[in-house]
Design an enzyme around this catalytic site. Structure first.
Site, PDB file in Angstrom:
ATOM      1  N   GLY A 280       0.835  -1.204   0.000  1.00  0.00           N
ATOM      2  CA  GLY A 280       0.000   0.000   0.000  1.00  0.00           C
ATOM      3  C   GLY A 280       0.859   1.240   0.000  1.00  0.00           C
ATOM      4  O   GLY A 280       2.013   1.222  -0.426  1.00  0.00           O
ATOM      5  N   SER A 281       0.296   2.320   0.539  1.00  0.00           N
ATOM      6  CA  SER A 281       0.991   3.605   0.482  1.00  0.00           C
ATOM      7  C   SER A 281       2.111   3.691   1.526  1.00  0.00           C
ATOM      8  O   SER A 281       2.113   2.966   2.523  1.00  0.00           O
ATOM      9  CB  SER A 281      -0.011   4.731   0.722  1.00  0.00           C
ATOM     10  OG  SER A 281      -0.513   4.621   2.033  1.00  0.00           O
TER      11      SER A 281
ATOM     12  N   GLY B 244       2.219   2.386   5.413  1.00  0.00           N
ATOM     13  CA  GLY B 244       3.343   1.495   5.726  1.00  0.00           C
ATOM     14  C   GLY B 244       4.107   1.966   6.951  1.00  0.00           C
ATOM     15  O   GLY B 244       4.465   1.173   7.826  1.00  0.00           O
TER      16      GLY B 244
ATOM     17  N   GLU C 163       5.468  -3.457   1.162  1.00  0.00           N
ATOM     18  CA  GLU C 163       5.750  -3.017  -0.206  1.00  0.00           C
ATOM     19  C   GLU C 163       5.034  -1.694  -0.400  1.00  0.00           C
ATOM     20  O   GLU C 163       3.811  -1.640  -0.404  1.00  0.00           O
ATOM     21  CB  GLU C 163       5.263  -4.090  -1.190  1.00  0.00           C
ATOM     22  CG  GLU C 163       6.091  -4.089  -2.475  1.00  0.00           C
ATOM     23  CD  GLU C 163       5.365  -3.438  -3.631  1.00  0.00           C
ATOM     24  OE1 GLU C 163       5.372  -2.187  -3.672  1.00  0.00           O
ATOM     25  OE2 GLU C 163       4.803  -4.155  -4.463  1.00  0.00           O
TER      26      GLU C 163
ATOM     27  N   CYS D  71       2.785  -0.122  -8.968  1.00  0.00           N
ATOM     28  CA  CYS D  71       3.956   0.350  -8.199  1.00  0.00           C
ATOM     29  C   CYS D  71       5.163   0.507  -9.113  1.00  0.00           C
ATOM     30  O   CYS D  71       6.026   1.336  -8.869  1.00  0.00           O
ATOM     31  CB  CYS D  71       4.333  -0.611  -7.089  1.00  0.00           C
ATOM     32  SG  CYS D  71       2.982  -1.435  -6.339  1.00  0.00           S
TER      33      CYS D  71
HETATM   34  P1  ADP Z   1      -3.677   2.682  -1.443  1.00  0.00           P
HETATM   35  O1  ADP Z   1      -3.671   4.133  -1.742  1.00  0.00           O
HETATM   36  O2  ADP Z   1      -2.809   1.873  -2.308  1.00  0.00           O
HETATM   37  O3  ADP Z   1      -5.043   2.109  -1.274  1.00  0.00           O
HETATM   38  P2  ADP Z   1      -3.420   2.552   1.420  1.00  0.00           P
HETATM   39  O4  ADP Z   1      -2.169   2.462   2.207  1.00  0.00           O
HETATM   40  O5  ADP Z   1      -4.348   3.653   1.707  1.00  0.00           O
HETATM   41  O6  ADP Z   1      -2.919   2.556  -0.069  1.00  0.00           O
HETATM   42  O7  ADP Z   1      -4.248   1.206   1.525  1.00  0.00           O
HETATM   43  C1  ADP Z   1      -3.684  -0.084   1.388  1.00  0.00           C
HETATM   44  C2  ADP Z   1      -4.392  -1.035   2.335  1.00  0.00           C
HETATM   45  O8  ADP Z   1      -4.104  -0.628   3.672  1.00  0.00           O
HETATM   46  C3  ADP Z   1      -5.922  -1.009   2.210  1.00  0.00           C
HETATM   47  O9  ADP Z   1      -6.410  -2.324   2.413  1.00  0.00           O
HETATM   48  C4  ADP Z   1      -6.334  -0.088   3.349  1.00  0.00           C
HETATM   49  O10 ADP Z   1      -7.645  -0.301   3.812  1.00  0.00           O
HETATM   50  C5  ADP Z   1      -5.308  -0.488   4.415  1.00  0.00           C
HETATM   51  N1  ADP Z   1      -5.109   0.505   5.473  1.00  0.00           N
HETATM   52  C6  ADP Z   1      -5.274   1.854   5.410  1.00  0.00           C
HETATM   53  N2  ADP Z   1      -4.961   2.413   6.605  1.00  0.00           N
HETATM   54  C7  ADP Z   1      -4.599   1.414   7.447  1.00  0.00           C
HETATM   55  C8  ADP Z   1      -4.167   1.332   8.801  1.00  0.00           C
HETATM   56  N3  ADP Z   1      -4.065   2.397   9.563  1.00  0.00           N
HETATM   57  N4  ADP Z   1      -3.861   0.128   9.302  1.00  0.00           N
HETATM   58  C9  ADP Z   1      -3.938  -0.981   8.547  1.00  0.00           C
HETATM   59  N5  ADP Z   1      -4.355  -0.979   7.275  1.00  0.00           N
HETATM   60  C10 ADP Z   1      -4.682   0.189   6.715  1.00  0.00           C
END
Ligand code: ADP
Length: 457
Positions: A209-210, A214, A231, A265
């Site tokens: 994710g972002s 992360g 990642e 990515c």
């Molecule tokens: P993207 O912009 O690629 O969606 P995010 O990081 O926002 O990236 O989301 C990736 C995943 O992480 C999603 O499944 C999202 O729901 C989850 N996510 C977002 N915030 C949190 C958090 N605080 N703890 C755990 N998971 C999260």
């Protein structure tokens, strides 16, 4: 604790219409899922590897049988052109097969001897693994974690992205048809639910994710010394030298920047082209990008919509900033009015580090080109980023390309091609792109820890 929201409104980004209302998992449901996974973990580890493999072969068959339905779900939920969604499901089948074939070697107990001692090094599963994934490859990314986790003998608590809950549900239902209760579990929701999973009794988290999320996960895991795979995206450079096959490089620039609407990515995010051939290269890219057809994921198109409104907003803001600060937009870059979350694929030149387009992850359909003096200048600029996922180099001189590859701070480098490699080799990033691997023996081993038992020879 009360949830802020009770339902996810799942949208079709090609039309903006709501497809389905999905219930968000309550705190009680999260707790019982994790408890169930914990309970199942001992008996699942006791199942011999060959039996775990036999079950995964059933999953493979089921995915193959339902390939079209899964692909259609991906397309309707995140706007990927149907042919690319089908390709995603085919990649998944390949991932399962490759992981299975590598698993015996990865998890084998190794025996070491000297004059006095014998030591057995065993590979022991971590226990309960949280798999938290994004929307851009809503089936491929989860599968690339769930499969090695299960092969290693772990149980899984899986949370798909809140933008692709149905793709996640499909995966879960397939596992649920074949696996013992509690081995694979699903939790639906967004950040709030993600936080609950992090705070629960898990042993490891596998996350894509972002960077911001992360880092938050990193901090949470640090407090409890929980293992992680993170990642966190990239800002991949493409270096085009004056002796490159410019036509092929231009074709790749457009393909690599626009595939999945730029939401990968390892998308081509920044292009550095040598001054001497820059004009010619830009012209070839222009000819190429004009051929690209955008539209509804189910039509005959090359590029679909952005996956959600929020993502479109980020990309439009970056384009606007580039325009304001003097970059030249040679093609596209406008919001498409009407249904869905579309942007015209853009070709933007004369960009530099003063533009977010060249420093922040864009995740949109943009080809951004900056001119450089020579290869050294390109390397210096390419490395000036927090990210270190992929990079590509375009030149007819393989020796020179390998020298540049040695200088580039990236985990995966392609020479006159994209970053993918031979099957079974790792998908890997460095710097703030995170750590951990997908695929490969290294990737499988991460889902276990070594344990050694020694005795007298
Ligand atoms: P993207 O912009 O690629 O969606 P995010 O990081 O926002 O990236 O989301 C990736 C995943 O992480 C999603 O499944 C999202 O729901 C989850 N996510 C977002 N915030 C949190 C958090 N605080 N703890 C755990 N998971 C999260």
């Amino acid at each position: 604790m009360m949830l802020k929201q009770k339902f996810i409104m799942d949208h079709n980004p090609s039309t903006g219409e709501i497809i389905e209302k999905i219930k968000i998992s309550s705190p009680g449901e999260v707790a019982s899922c994790v408890k169930l996974a914990r309970k199942a973990s001992k008996s699942w580890f006791a199942v011999p590897l060959k039996n775990r493999i036999a079950l995964l072969r059933k999953i493979e068959k089921d995915i193959f049988k339902t390939k079209d339905l899964i692909a259609r779900t991906i397309s309707v939920e995140m706007g990927k052109p149907l042919k690319h969604s089908i390709a995603e499901v085919e990649t998944v089948l390949n991932t399962i097969d490759v992981n299975i074939k590598l698993s015996e070697e990865a998890f084998n107990t190794s025996i070491h001897k000297d004059k006095n001692l014998i030591t057995e090094v065993q590979r022991i599963p971590m226990g309960v693994i949280a798999v938290i994934t994004p929307w851009n490859y809503p089936v491929d990314i989860p599968i690339s974690f769930i499969i090695p986790a299960l092969l290693a003998g772990n149980c899984v608590v899986f949370k798909p992205s809140e933008f692709t809950p149905l793709s996640g549900k499909h995966i879960y239902e397939i596992f649920n048809r074949h696996f013992p209760k509690g081995v694979v579990n699903i939790i639906q929701g967004a950040e709030e639910v993600g936080d609950m999973i992090l705070a629960s009794d898990i042993d490891m988290i596998a996350f894509v994710g972002s960077r911001d999320t992360g880092k938050r996960i990193f901090a949470e895991c640090a407090g409890r010394v929980i293992r992680m795979i993170l990642e966190l995206g990239g800002k991949d450079p493409m270096i085009v030298l004056k002796d490159a096959d410019l036509k092929k490089a231009a074709e790749y620039a457009v393909f690599g920047a626009l595939k999945n609407c730029g939401q990968i990515c390892t998308s081509v995010e920044r292009i550095y082209v040598e001054d001497k051939v820059a004009h010619q290269f830009e012209k070839l890219v222009y000819d190429e990008i004009r051929k690209v057809k955008i539209g509804d994921a189910f039509d005959k198109i090359d590029v679909g919509p952005l996956a959600n409104e929020q993502q479109r907003g980020i990309v439009l803001r970056q384009i606007e900033e580039a325009r304001r600060k003097g970059a030249r937009i040679l093609h596209g870059g406008n919001k498409v009015e009407g249904r869905g979350y579309f942007i015209e694929p853009a070709l933007i030149v004369d960009v530099s580090e003063k533009h977010d387009l060249m420093t922040e992850e864009t995740f949109g359909p943009i080809v951004a080109i900056q001119r450089v003096r020579n290869a050294e200048d390109a390397i210096e600029k390419a490395n000036r980023t927090r990210f270190g996922l992929g990079a590509t180099i375009w030149t007819k001189n393989l020796k020179k390309a390998k020298e540049i590859a040695a200088e580039l701070e990236a985990g995966m480098i392609g020479i006159n091609k994209g970053v993918s490699g031979v099957k079974g080799t790792p998908w890997v990033g460095i710097k703030e792109s995170g750590f951990g691997y997908h695929g490969s023996i290294d990737g499988l081993k991460q889902f276990t820890h070594p344990k050694k038992v020694s005795y007298k020879n």
